[in-house]
Design an enzyme around this catalytic site. Sequence first.
Site, mmCIF file in Angstrom:
data_model
loop_
_atom_site.group_PDB
_atom_site.id
_atom_site.type_symbol
_atom_site.label_atom_id
_atom_site.label_comp_id
_atom_site.label_asym_id
_atom_site.label_seq_id
_atom_site.Cartn_x
_atom_site.Cartn_y
_atom_site.Cartn_z
ATOM 1 N N ASP A 28 -26.483 -10.791 -6.163
ATOM 2 C CA ASP A 28 -25.195 -10.883 -7.092
ATOM 3 C C ASP A 28 -23.929 -10.388 -6.117
ATOM 4 O O ASP A 28 -23.010 -10.937 -6.278
ATOM 5 C CB ASP A 28 -25.505 -10.216 -8.283
ATOM 6 C CG ASP A 28 -24.318 -10.195 -9.149
ATOM 7 O OD1 ASP A 28 -24.152 -10.944 -10.190
ATOM 8 O OD2 ASP A 28 -23.401 -9.133 -8.920
ATOM 9 N N PHE A 60 -25.409 -10.701 -12.960
ATOM 10 C CA PHE A 60 -24.558 -10.665 -13.775
ATOM 11 C C PHE A 60 -23.836 -11.801 -14.170
ATOM 12 O O PHE A 60 -22.980 -12.186 -13.357
ATOM 13 C CB PHE A 60 -23.704 -9.362 -13.649
ATOM 14 C CG PHE A 60 -24.423 -8.300 -12.914
ATOM 15 C CD1 PHE A 60 -25.841 -7.786 -13.561
ATOM 16 C CD2 PHE A 60 -24.415 -7.830 -11.588
ATOM 17 C CE1 PHE A 60 -26.593 -6.957 -12.829
ATOM 18 C CE2 PHE A 60 -25.076 -6.965 -10.860
ATOM 19 C CZ PHE A 60 -26.124 -6.489 -11.632
ATOM 20 N N ASP A 79 -21.138 -13.700 -15.095
ATOM 21 C CA ASP A 79 -19.719 -13.583 -15.447
ATOM 22 C C ASP A 79 -19.014 -14.699 -15.264
ATOM 23 O O ASP A 79 -19.663 -15.848 -15.395
ATOM 24 C CB ASP A 79 -19.177 -12.472 -14.539
ATOM 25 C CG ASP A 79 -19.114 -13.024 -12.940
ATOM 26 O OD1 ASP A 79 -19.823 -13.805 -12.588
ATOM 27 O OD2 ASP A 79 -18.454 -12.309 -12.267
HETATM 28 N N1 LIG Z 1 -21.518 -10.941 -11.350
HETATM 29 C C1 LIG Z 1 -20.504 -9.809 -10.895
HETATM 30 N N2 LIG Z 1 -19.585 -9.665 -11.745
HETATM 31 C C2 LIG Z 1 -18.756 -8.705 -11.658
HETATM 32 C C3 LIG Z 1 -18.976 -7.930 -10.617
HETATM 33 C C4 LIG Z 1 -17.962 -6.788 -10.726
HETATM 34 C C5 LIG Z 1 -17.647 -5.529 -10.013
HETATM 35 N N3 LIG Z 1 -18.992 -5.026 -9.419
HETATM 36 C C6 LIG Z 1 -18.586 -3.844 -8.695
HETATM 37 C C7 LIG Z 1 -19.723 -3.290 -8.287
HETATM 38 C C8 LIG Z 1 -19.694 -3.051 -6.778
HETATM 39 C C9 LIG Z 1 -18.491 -3.824 -6.356
HETATM 40 O O1 LIG Z 1 -18.015 -2.993 -5.190
HETATM 41 C C10 LIG Z 1 -17.603 -3.887 -7.544
HETATM 42 O O2 LIG Z 1 -16.942 -3.252 -7.501
HETATM 43 C C11 LIG Z 1 -17.079 -7.312 -11.631
HETATM 44 N N4 LIG Z 1 -17.542 -8.519 -12.180
HETATM 45 C C12 LIG Z 1 -16.894 -9.470 -12.968
HETATM 46 O O3 LIG Z 1 -16.081 -10.512 -12.316
HETATM 47 C C13 LIG Z 1 -14.947 -10.730 -13.092
HETATM 48 C C14 LIG Z 1 -13.758 -10.217 -12.748
HETATM 49 O O4 LIG Z 1 -13.179 -11.209 -12.009
HETATM 50 P P1 LIG Z 1 -11.480 -11.227 -11.699
HETATM 51 O O5 LIG Z 1 -10.960 -11.565 -13.027
HETATM 52 O O6 LIG Z 1 -11.272 -11.851 -10.442
HETATM 53 O O7 LIG Z 1 -11.172 -9.688 -11.324
HETATM 54 C C15 LIG Z 1 -15.264 -9.965 -14.344
HETATM 55 O O8 LIG Z 1 -15.931 -11.252 -15.376
HETATM 56 C C16 LIG Z 1 -15.936 -8.802 -14.231
HETATM 57 O O9 LIG Z 1 -16.794 -8.406 -15.290
HETATM 58 C C17 LIG Z 1 -20.214 -7.599 -9.769
HETATM 59 O O10 LIG Z 1 -20.527 -6.936 -9.028
HETATM 60 N N5 LIG Z 1 -21.159 -8.673 -10.254
#
Ligand SMILES: Nc1nc2c(c(CN[C@H]3C=C[C@H](O)[C@@H]3O)cn2[C@@H]2O[C@H](COP(=O)(O)O)[C@@H](O)[C@H]2O)c(=O)[nH]1
Length: 306
Positions: free
Chosen positions: A283, A213, A215
């Site tokens: 990821d 994903f 991000d």
């Molecule tokens: N690639 C990727 N990006 C992810 C996640 C997740 C959460 N996944 C959930 C699934 C299982 C886990 O236990 C997590 O709870 C959020 N994000 C992204 O991060 C950024 C937030 O950053 P900050 O501003 O520091 O909070 C924001 O763009 C958000 O969309 C992920 O898994 N993979």
Amino acid sequence: MEEVRASSAWVAGHSSHVTVDSSGIEKVAESIKDSIPKVEWDYEGIHYFDNGPLTVQYLFVLDALNFCFWPDKDLSYDHLASGLKAALQNDKSVFDVDRLQKYTGRELRELLKWPKPLPLEDERVRLMHEIGLELERSFEGKASNMVESCGKSAAKLVALIARHFPGFRDHTVYKGHQVFLYKRAQIFAADLWGAFKGQNYGEFDDIGSVTIFADYIVPAVLQQLGVLRYSSALASSIESNCELGSGSEEEVELRACSIYAVEKMRDLIRKKSGKQVLSVELDLWLWSLGVQCPSLHHHRTLSIYY
Ligand SMILES: Nc1nc2c(c(CN[C@H]3C=C[C@H](O)[C@@H]3O)cn2[C@@H]2O[C@H](COP(=O)(O)O)[C@@H](O)[C@H]2O)c(=O)[nH]1
């Protein structure tokens, strides 16, 4: 998801500001091939889970709003998840579609118990209305019906979401080519898979087709690991917190090269160890490294997609 993979590879092959370093991929693959780091979904303990359709509704609302936290330095993804969880525990009807269609910015803030305006608050509210309306019109108000209609295919689910919900159409045009990234649609499928542990609403025969994903955390982690290299102009603009325009070459390259690099890493691990590893698992590992590193410098783009 083939279009995500193919169009990201096209960007990586034509990029001007970001380079995928194959020796960096080789090093990371070598270091993890024997014990692929497993990170438990919801290791933070922030998510709502009741093993039923309300969890699906929660995850869909969560991923409709899962973008752009960085403009408020006090806000993070954890606040969104735990705020929605607490709201739902307090009132099981908060995500009913008639209510989703009516939230105002102030009400969303109250729901999350967040004391000030949220970044891109108007867009967040508009996207809540959008999912409320379309879930009502096409899926009898339930995200779980939408998931069930996909017959255990994550690829079908992502395509269906992109077809029905314009806010999830995370794509752009790069050097004349349409590029698909689908971060929030794919993360919704992965969240179902993680939350339900591959069973029930989280059972997908093709979970291997999901990419990472793209991000703002994962590209920064890949750069630190030596997998991505930036031009000096891009490195200094990220270092000095300059905003990158949504759809700019730099921004698209950061995201697409991250997807491409992790697909390469995954192929290499498979070749080296014979083990199948999922991009979703890589990821979560990479993302968890990133959020545990407070000094991580990420790019800044005002976007509703991530
Ligand atoms: N690639 C990727 N990006 C992810 C996640 C997740 C959460 N996944 C959930 C699934 C299982 C886990 O236990 C997590 O709870 C959020 N994000 C992204 O991060 C950024 C937030 O950053 P900050 O501003 O520091 O909070 C924001 O763009 C958000 O969309 C992920 O898994 N993979």
